[in-house]
Design a protein around this motif. Structure first.
Motif, PDB file in Angstrom:
ATOM      1  N   ASN A   1       0.831  -1.201   0.000  1.00 53.10           N
ATOM      2  CA  ASN A   1       0.000   0.000   0.000  1.00 53.10           C
ATOM      3  C   ASN A   1       0.869   1.256   0.000  1.00 53.10           C
ATOM      4  O   ASN A   1       0.609   2.199  -0.745  1.00 53.10           O
ATOM      5  N   LYS A   2       1.895   1.276   0.820  1.00 49.50           N
ATOM      6  CA  LYS A   2       2.783   2.447   0.895  1.00 49.50           C
ATOM      7  C   LYS A   2       3.490   2.670  -0.441  1.00 49.50           C
ATOM      8  O   LYS A   2       3.650   3.802  -0.886  1.00 49.50           O
ATOM      9  N   TYR A   3       3.921   1.587  -1.065  1.00 48.13           N
ATOM     10  CA  TYR A   3       4.585   1.678  -2.368  1.00 48.13           C
ATOM     11  C   TYR A   3       3.627   2.264  -3.405  1.00 48.13           C
ATOM     12  O   TYR A   3       3.986   3.175  -4.163  1.00 48.13           O
ATOM     13  N   ILE A   4       2.404   1.765  -3.439  1.00 55.89           N
ATOM     14  CA  ILE A   4       1.428   2.253  -4.418  1.00 55.89           C
ATOM     15  C   ILE A   4       1.136   3.735  -4.188  1.00 55.89           C
ATOM     16  O   ILE A   4       1.040   4.511  -5.138  1.00 55.89           O
ATOM     17  N   GLN A   5       1.021   4.141  -2.925  1.00 57.47           N
ATOM     18  CA  GLN A   5       0.811   5.564  -2.637  1.00 57.47           C
ATOM     19  C   GLN A   5       1.989   6.392  -3.147  1.00 57.47           C
ATOM     20  O   GLN A   5       1.801   7.474  -3.704  1.00 57.47           O
ATOM     21  N   GLU A   6       3.188   5.887  -2.949  1.00 56.50           N
ATOM     22  CA  GLU A   6       4.393   6.607  -3.372  1.00 56.50           C
ATOM     23  C   GLU A   6       4.416   6.802  -4.885  1.00 56.50           C
ATOM     24  O   GLU A   6       4.622   7.911  -5.373  1.00 56.50           O
ATOM     25  N   VAL A   7       4.187   5.729  -5.642  1.00 54.42           N
ATOM     26  CA  VAL A   7       4.309   5.837  -7.099  1.00 54.42           C
ATOM     27  C   VAL A   7       3.130   6.556  -7.741  1.00 54.42           C
ATOM     28  O   VAL A   7       3.261   7.102  -8.833  1.00 54.42           O
ATOM     29  N   THR A   8       1.977   6.571  -7.065  1.00 49.55           N
ATOM     30  CA  THR A   8       0.817   7.264  -7.638  1.00 49.55           C
ATOM     31  C   THR A   8       0.665   8.682  -7.109  1.00 49.55           C
ATOM     32  O   THR A   8      -0.148   9.448  -7.616  1.00 49.55           O
ATOM     33  N   GLY A   9       1.416   9.016  -6.075  1.00 50.80           N
ATOM     34  CA  GLY A   9       1.316  10.349  -5.500  1.00 50.80           C
ATOM     35  C   GLY A   9       0.116  10.521  -4.575  1.00 50.80           C
ATOM     36  O   GLY A   9      -0.241  11.640  -4.227  1.00 50.80           O
ATOM     37  N   LEU A  10      -0.492   9.417  -4.180  1.00 51.88           N
ATOM     38  CA  LEU A  10      -1.626   9.491  -3.257  1.00 51.88           C
ATOM     39  C   LEU A  10      -1.141   9.611  -1.820  1.00 51.88           C
ATOM     40  O   LEU A  10      -0.103   9.071  -1.459  1.00 51.88           O
ATOM     41  N   ASN A  11      -1.933  10.286  -1.018  1.00 47.48           N
ATOM     42  CA  ASN A  11      -1.679  10.352   0.412  1.00 47.48           C
ATOM     43  C   ASN A  11      -2.988   9.959   1.083  1.00 47.48           C
ATOM     44  O   ASN A  11      -3.877  10.787   1.264  1.00 47.48           O
ATOM     45  N   LEU A  12      -3.138   8.668   1.411  1.00 46.69           N
ATOM     46  CA  LEU A  12      -4.406   8.185   1.938  1.00 46.69           C
ATOM     47  C   LEU A  12      -4.743   8.792   3.292  1.00 46.69           C
ATOM     48  O   LEU A  12      -5.912   9.010   3.599  1.00 46.69           O
ATOM     49  N   ALA A  13      -3.748   9.091   4.100  1.00 44.69           N
ATOM     50  CA  ALA A  13      -4.023   9.723   5.397  1.00 44.69           C
ATOM     51  C   ALA A  13      -4.677  11.086   5.180  1.00 44.69           C
ATOM     52  O   ALA A  13      -5.627  11.447   5.873  1.00 44.69           O
ATOM     53  N   GLN A  14      -4.186  11.821   4.211  1.00 47.56           N
ATOM     54  CA  GLN A  14      -4.753  13.131   3.905  1.00 47.56           C
ATOM     55  C   GLN A  14      -6.159  12.989   3.311  1.00 47.56           C
ATOM     56  O   GLN A  14      -7.071  13.728   3.662  1.00 47.56           O
ATOM     57  N   LEU A  15      -6.342  11.995   2.435  1.00 52.22           N
ATOM     58  CA  LEU A  15      -7.653  11.771   1.842  1.00 52.22           C
ATOM     59  C   LEU A  15      -8.680  11.372   2.892  1.00 52.22           C
ATOM     60  O   LEU A  15      -9.850  11.721   2.800  1.00 52.22           O
ATOM     61  N   GLN A  16      -8.223  10.643   3.895  1.00 50.21           N
ATOM     62  CA  GLN A  16      -9.116  10.195   4.960  1.00 50.21           C
ATOM     63  C   GLN A  16      -9.798  11.382   5.633  1.00 50.21           C
ATOM     64  O   GLN A  16     -10.942  11.295   6.046  1.00 50.21           O
ATOM     65  N   ASP A  17      -9.111  12.492   5.719  1.00 51.74           N
ATOM     66  CA  ASP A  17      -9.677  13.667   6.379  1.00 51.74           C
ATOM     67  C   ASP A  17     -10.488  14.555   5.447  1.00 51.74           C
ATOM     68  O   ASP A  17     -11.185  15.448   5.904  1.00 51.74           O
ATOM     69  N   THR A  18     -10.388  14.333   4.142  1.00 50.69           N
ATOM     70  CA  THR A  18     -11.088  15.217   3.213  1.00 50.69           C
ATOM     71  C   THR A  18     -12.066  14.489   2.297  1.00 50.69           C
ATOM     72  O   THR A  18     -13.081  15.055   1.928  1.00 50.69           O
ATOM     73  N   LEU A  19     -11.770  13.256   1.940  1.00 47.31           N
ATOM     74  CA  LEU A  19     -12.618  12.550   0.986  1.00 47.31           C
ATOM     75  C   LEU A  19     -13.825  11.940   1.686  1.00 47.31           C
ATOM     76  O   LEU A  19     -14.965  12.187   1.317  1.00 47.31           O
ATOM     77  N   TYR A  20     -13.592  11.158   2.715  1.00 48.06           N
ATOM     78  CA  TYR A  20     -14.681  10.560   3.488  1.00 48.06           C
ATOM     79  C   TYR A  20     -14.720  11.174   4.873  1.00 48.06           C
ATOM     80  O   TYR A  20     -13.691  11.323   5.522  1.00 48.06           O
TER      81      TYR A  20
END
Length: 151
Positions: A58-77
């Motif tokens: 998961n961390k690798y996929i976030q790195e290569v895609t530029g996603l920050n799931l922790a940040q999305l957690q506070d804004t997306l849902y």
């Protein structure tokens, strides 16, 4: 004949890399991870190790895609409880058992959020939302843009 290719592919890969499966598609052993990256940035390069934990994928996929799931957690849902903080009431309409709808009411406003859909219905107008409204163990999660529809 099985419709699920997972056990078939798993056996072929397992035979190639020397892994046995405890069920048709799960193993407690190390498994091969295959990835393609245009600059040849492999998961093992990311972890500086030849072996990585499954959670590090998961961390690798976030790195290569530029996603920050922790940040999305506070804004997306966000929790639907945030409607209550705005002074709204929330009920779950289960009239259609296969299609429950979250109903939010505040000062004459009525907002309907069908579960597992990315739409909001307000005053007969349907608005497309950024993400699905989801319910997990009786807790409803909504998109921030749904929350913003109630003033």
């Amino acid at each position: 004949m099985q419709d699920n290719l997972s056990p078939v592919i798993g056996k072929i890969l397992g035979d190639k890399i020397g892994v046995t499966f405890s069920t048709d598609d799960h193993t407690s052993e190390e498994v091969g991870l295959f990835a393609y990256h245009p600059a040849n940035f492999k998961p093992t390069d990311f972890m500086n190790s030849g072996v990585i934990q499954n959670t590090d994928v998961n961390k690798y996929i976030q790195e290569v895609t530029g996603l920050n799931l922790a940040q999305l957690q506070d804004t997306l849902y966000v929790s639907s409880d945030k409607f209550k903080a705005k002074g709204a009431t929330i009920t779950l309409d289960k009239t259609d058992k296969t299609n429950p709808v979250v109903v939010v009411k505040k000062a004459g406003q009525v907002l309907k959020l069908p579960i597992d859909k990315n739409i909001a219905i307000q005053d007969g107008k349907t608005t497309k939302l950024n993400v699905l409204t989801v319910m997990i163990k009786d807790k409803v999660w909504i998109s921030q843009d749904a929350l913003d529809l109630i003033l």
